[in-house]
Design an enzyme around this catalytic site. Structure first.
Site: not given
Ligand code: GLN
Length: 202
Positions: A52-54, A84, A115, A144-145, A180, A182
């Site tokens: 998600g977004e850390s 992630c 990151r 994903i990122r 990911h 999942e």
């Molecule tokens: N770039 C995101 C972060 O640092 C992680 C991306 C993700 O969980 N898909 O939080």
């Protein structure tokens, strides 16, 4: 068995489905539940911190006051998997980007995280990786990122690399995954994680 998915932000429902699927395949009875409050975290047999977004998940961990509860689980030897954004959060050390955002890390695992390690051109991509602990068949991964693991401490085993970057590692009961698992239907990684609870000691 009681498996918790940290349900503050991110890929929560996908992990629920993947974990239930893996438990079904392994014929493990029990439940997979969403957790976010202290009392929900107490009696878990394992915990997943999803992608998600850390920064967001980190803030919510602080808001719910559950960082010490998660650290206790880790100390007790309960298996914890960070995928992630979850990988960023379980790390002991961050890079400049982590410092810039001032996001608190849980610091469970002796790894340094970078990151968004794959840069703009490779924000999202998929790749088939050889991951020895999952068997001979390559494992399809979705990034994903994604972060990567820049440095590993003594007790950390590197389990997978993409090109020159470490993207999966384990330290005793802790598993860090940059991609990911999942988001694909291959349940081997969730099965491997579930199996970590049954090993004697490492
Ligand atoms: N770039 C995101 C972060 O640092 C992680 C991306 C993700 O969980 N898909 O939080």
């Amino acid at each position: 068995m009681r498996v918790g998915i940290l349900a503050l932000q991110g890929d929560v429902s996908e992990h629920l489905v993947a974990m239930r699927n893996a438990m079904g395949k392994m014929k493990i009875g029990g439940e997979v539940i969403e957790v976010k409050r202290k009392d929900e975290l107490k009696d878990l047999d394992s915990l997943v911190i999803p992608g998600g977004e850390s920064t967001a998940i980190g803030k919510l961990i602080a808001k719910y006051g559950i960082d010490s509860e998660i650290k206790n689980l880790a100390k007790k030897g309960i298996p914890i998997m960070g995928t992630c954004a979850g990988l960023v959060l379980v790390a002991k050390e961050g890079d400049e980007e982590v410092a810039k955002t001032g996001q608190p890390l849980l610091g469970l695992m002796d790894i340094k995280v970078k990151r968004n390690a794959f840069g703009r051109q490779r924000e999202s991509f998929e790749a088939d990786l050889e991951i020895g602990v999952l068997g001979k068949e390559p494992y399809h991964t979705v990034f994903i990122r994604a972060p990567a693991i820049d440095k590993t401490g003594k007790g950390v085993d590197v389990l997978a690399r993409f090109e020159d970057k470490v993207v999966m590692a384990r330290q005793r009961n802790l598993l860090a995954v940059a991609f990911h698992p999942e988001l694909t239907s291959d349940s081997r990684l969730h099965e491997y994680f579930l199996g970590m609870g049954n090993e004697d000691s490492r």
